[in-house]
Design a protein around this motif. Structure first.
Motif, PDB file in Angstrom:
ATOM      1  N   SER A  49      41.574  32.902  -6.193  1.00 31.61           N
ATOM      2  CA  SER A  49      41.221  33.865  -5.153  1.00 31.61           C
ATOM      3  C   SER A  49      40.217  33.268  -4.162  1.00 31.61           C
ATOM      4  O   SER A  49      40.362  33.412  -2.949  1.00 31.61           O
TER       5      SER A  49
ATOM      6  N   LYS B  68      44.736  38.425   2.216  1.00 32.43           N
ATOM      7  CA  LYS B  68      45.541  39.379   1.447  1.00 32.43           C
ATOM      8  C   LYS B  68      45.777  38.873   0.011  1.00 32.43           C
ATOM      9  O   LYS B  68      45.552  39.602  -0.955  1.00 32.43           O
TER      10      LYS B  68
ATOM     11  N   PHE C 103      42.541  38.859  -1.971  1.00 27.48           N
ATOM     12  CA  PHE C 103      42.172  40.207  -2.402  1.00 27.48           C
ATOM     13  C   PHE C 103      42.985  40.641  -3.622  1.00 27.48           C
ATOM     14  O   PHE C 103      42.438  41.196  -4.581  1.00 27.48           O
TER      15      PHE C 103
ATOM     16  N   ILE D  56      34.904  43.171  -4.402  1.00 27.64           N
ATOM     17  CA  ILE D  56      36.173  43.761  -3.940  1.00 27.64           C
ATOM     18  C   ILE D  56      35.920  44.672  -2.742  1.00 27.64           C
ATOM     19  O   ILE D  56      36.651  44.606  -1.740  1.00 27.64           O
TER      20      ILE D  56
ATOM     21  N   HIS E  67      35.132  42.550   0.231  1.00 27.08           N
ATOM     22  CA  HIS E  67      36.359  41.863   0.658  1.00 27.08           C
ATOM     23  C   HIS E  67      37.235  42.841   1.436  1.00 27.08           C
ATOM     24  O   HIS E  67      37.768  42.511   2.502  1.00 27.08           O
ATOM     25  N   PHE E  68      37.364  44.046   0.902  1.00 30.56           N
ATOM     26  CA  PHE E  68      38.165  45.079   1.558  1.00 30.56           C
ATOM     27  C   PHE E  68      37.604  45.408   2.941  1.00 30.56           C
ATOM     28  O   PHE E  68      38.356  45.665   3.886  1.00 30.56           O
TER      29      PHE E  68
ATOM     30  N   SER F 129      36.299  43.395   4.902  1.00 28.79           N
ATOM     31  CA  SER F 129      36.408  42.160   5.699  1.00 28.79           C
ATOM     32  C   SER F 129      35.068  41.464   5.926  1.00 28.79           C
ATOM     33  O   SER F 129      34.823  40.880   6.974  1.00 28.79           O
TER      34      SER F 129
END
Length: 194
Positions: free
Chosen positions: A75, A85, A88, A153, A156-157, A159
């Motif tokens: 990852s 993508k 994630f 997470i 990351h979501f 951005s």
């Protein structure tokens, strides 16, 4: 000094100090578990020491924690290539493998209880108290690792990470790998020193 240059300086200082501070925390945790496992070794000389086989669930949970570290490594590599993508998705997979690890640890505790090995009470033994106590302390650290993964997470979501901005992700990954290595140490410790 302008507000912008002060912000940049603070950000630089944070980057320089974040990893060393994490390493100091992990060294303290390592010392804690070294103390617990040392006490385990010393206590093995007691007359009431009971040996037993490790539950199959502990083998499965070990495989899951190793797989979770591998998915996290991939990852991060994908993140550094700006494949957000896929990065994630593997990050979420890491979290699910971590949840699976905790499930199989719980299953292992249930197995120990079903064969008459208890952590506390009149039916407990020193050896089962040690293995369950040490493993439970590790699970607490792993829960902290899951919380760290959830934060990573979320960021990351939102951005907050990309090929050039990976510090938070890297810190979370270092802690997660540490928790994984710690379990592997404990697993082999209990496997060879019963």
């Amino acid at each position: 000094m302008s507000q912008e240059s002060l912000q940049t300086e603070l950000k630089t200082a944070k980057r320089k100090s974040a990893k060393p501070m994490l390493w100091v925390a992990m060294i303290s945790m390592t010392m804690f578990f070294a103390g617990l496992t040392s006490a385990y070794v010393v206590s093995r000389k007691r007359e009431d020491w009971v040996t037993f086989e490790l539950p199959t669930s502990f083998y499965i949970s070990t495989l899951l924690i190793v797989l979770s570290s591998l998915t996290l490594i991939v990852s991060l590599r994908l993140l550094k290539k700006d494949n957000l993508k896929a990065s994630f998705l593997l990050l979420v997979t890491t979290l699910l493998l971590g949840v699976g690890f905790i499930y199989y640890q719980y299953d292992g505790f249930n197995y120990l209880r079903s064969v008459g090995l208890f952590f506390t009470g009149e039916n407990s033994t020193v050896s089962t108290s040690f293995i369950i106590g040490i493993t439970f302390m590790h699970v607490l650290h792993l829960i902290a690792g899951l919380i760290v993964l959830l934060v990573v997470i979320y960021n990351h979501f939102k951005s907050k990470y990309n090929a050039t901005e990976t510090l938070g992700f890297e810190l979370g990954a270092i802690f997660w790998h540490f928790v994984g290595v710690l379990w592997i140490y404990l697993f082999f410790f209990f496997y060879f020193i019963r």
